[in-house]
Design an enzyme around this catalytic site. Structure first.
Site, PDB file in Angstrom:
ATOM      1  N   SER A  10       0.814  -1.219   0.000  1.00 54.03           N
ATOM      2  CA  SER A  10       0.000   0.000   0.000  1.00 54.03           C
ATOM      3  C   SER A  10       0.845   1.265   0.000  1.00 54.03           C
ATOM      4  O   SER A  10       1.980   1.274   0.489  1.00 54.03           O
ATOM      5  CB  SER A  10      -0.920   0.019   1.223  1.00 54.03           C
ATOM      6  OG  SER A  10      -1.725  -1.126   1.253  1.00 54.03           O
TER       7      SER A  10
HETATM    8  N1  SAH Z   1      -0.761  -4.848   3.861  1.00 53.20           N
HETATM    9  C1  SAH Z   1      -0.192  -5.279   2.615  1.00 53.20           C
HETATM   10  C2  SAH Z   1      -1.193  -5.138   1.502  1.00 53.20           C
HETATM   11  C3  SAH Z   1      -1.038  -6.216   0.498  1.00 53.20           C
HETATM   12  S1  SAH Z   1      -2.267  -6.205  -0.752  1.00 53.20           S
HETATM   13  C4  SAH Z   1       1.062  -4.495   2.279  1.00 53.20           C
HETATM   14  O1  SAH Z   1       1.104  -3.285   2.542  1.00 53.20           O
HETATM   15  O2  SAH Z   1       1.985  -5.062   1.703  1.00 53.20           O
HETATM   16  C5  SAH Z   1      -3.523  -7.181  -0.019  1.00 53.20           C
HETATM   17  C6  SAH Z   1      -3.179  -8.585   0.349  1.00 53.20           C
HETATM   18  O3  SAH Z   1      -4.374  -9.243   0.759  1.00 53.20           O
HETATM   19  C7  SAH Z   1      -2.634  -9.428  -0.800  1.00 53.20           C
HETATM   20  O4  SAH Z   1      -1.401  -9.946  -0.440  1.00 53.20           O
HETATM   21  C8  SAH Z   1      -3.678 -10.530  -0.975  1.00 53.20           C
HETATM   22  O5  SAH Z   1      -3.131 -11.757  -1.368  1.00 53.20           O
HETATM   23  C9  SAH Z   1      -4.282 -10.589   0.401  1.00 53.20           C
HETATM   24  N2  SAH Z   1      -5.611 -11.187   0.475  1.00 53.20           N
HETATM   25  C10 SAH Z   1      -6.654 -11.061  -0.370  1.00 53.20           C
HETATM   26  N3  SAH Z   1      -7.717 -11.752   0.070  1.00 53.20           N
HETATM   27  C11 SAH Z   1      -7.346 -12.343   1.231  1.00 53.20           C
HETATM   28  C12 SAH Z   1      -8.003 -13.184   2.190  1.00 53.20           C
HETATM   29  N4  SAH Z   1      -9.273 -13.577   2.056  1.00 53.20           N
HETATM   30  N5  SAH Z   1      -7.305 -13.568   3.272  1.00 53.20           N
HETATM   31  C13 SAH Z   1      -6.019 -13.184   3.456  1.00 53.20           C
HETATM   32  N6  SAH Z   1      -5.345 -12.401   2.596  1.00 53.20           N
HETATM   33  C14 SAH Z   1      -6.006 -11.971   1.504  1.00 53.20           C
END
Ligand code: SAH
Length: 214
Positions: free
Chosen positions: A62
């Protein structure tokens, strides 16, 4: 070669504080966490820029401001137990680990979960537990949580997450369609829940039972 510490100071001052995030503890945490170590080596020079960056599995780390805004919205004081859905790079996880007692984080892709876990261990964050699975179901075994942060967009607020909040606890979650969402702060109160809209965002999809279907 970028001076990462300088770049980080500038990021916090201009992008985060400059846009209205004022919680001193959140700013301190973001000054401390080496964001460049959470992205691919080829992208390190951009790690402190004002936008999200790609990570593996077509996901993103993000934008710094959004991390600041979401973290501040939980009004963390230091001893809380917090749940994160969507570990991704592990950057947001590290920021939370600086701020609270214990962080539980769930990632859907095993390789992202393992990678994040390994960097968090290397950096010495021993108050973090990462699990691979569907975070839309929450983490019932260790509930309730003082705060829950969802870093992926969902069509509706996953009910299990609301149910896993302590009374007075807060959940921050991007709610909308697949391309744009509103950041909704949900506080659990005696009468039910209180919702506040913190504005428009763009997140990758929350894929799971209580998010988008596969
Ligand atoms: N907080 C992270 C954001 C990553 S993007 C950062 O700043 O790096 C969002 C993430 O949510 C992705 O890695 C995706 O694989 C994960 N995601 C999507 N659906 C999900 C679910 N149901 N349970 C766990 N993770 C999930």
């Amino acid at each position: 070669m970028v001076n990462f510490r300088k770049a980080r100071e500038r990021m916090v001052e201009v992008q985060v504080m400059g846009r209205g995030v004022h919680d001193e503890r959140v700013l301190e945490a973001m000054l401390k966490v080496p964001r460049h170590l959470f992205v691919d080596e080829a992208l390190r020079d951009q790690a402190y820029s004002d936008h999200p960056l790609p990570i593996a599995e077509n996901q993103t780390i993000s934008q710094p401001y959004i991390v600041g805004l979401m973290t501040e919205s939980l009004e963390l004081k230091g001893t809380e137990k917090v749940l994160e859905i969507g570990t991704g790079s592990g950057y947001q996880t590290a920021v939370l680990a600086e701020l609270v007692g214990r962080v539980f984080s769930i990632e859907r892709y095993p390789d992202l979960g393992y990678r994040a876990n390994s960097i968090l261990r290397k950096l010495g964050y021993d108050n973090v537990i990462i699990r691979v699975g569907d975070g839309s179901l929450g983490w019932p075994d260790d509930a309730p949580f003082d705060g829950i942060i969802v870093t992926a967009g969902t069509p509706t607020i996953p009910q299990p997450l609301v149910d896993q909040l302590v009374m007075g606890g807060a959940l921050i979650v991007p709610v909308g369609d697949m391309t744009a969402q509103e950041l909704i702060l949900v506080r659990r109160v005696a009468e039910g829940i209180k919702k506040t809209n913190l504005g428009g965002v763009r997140f990758v999809n929350l894929v799971g039972k209580w998010g988008w279907k596969e």
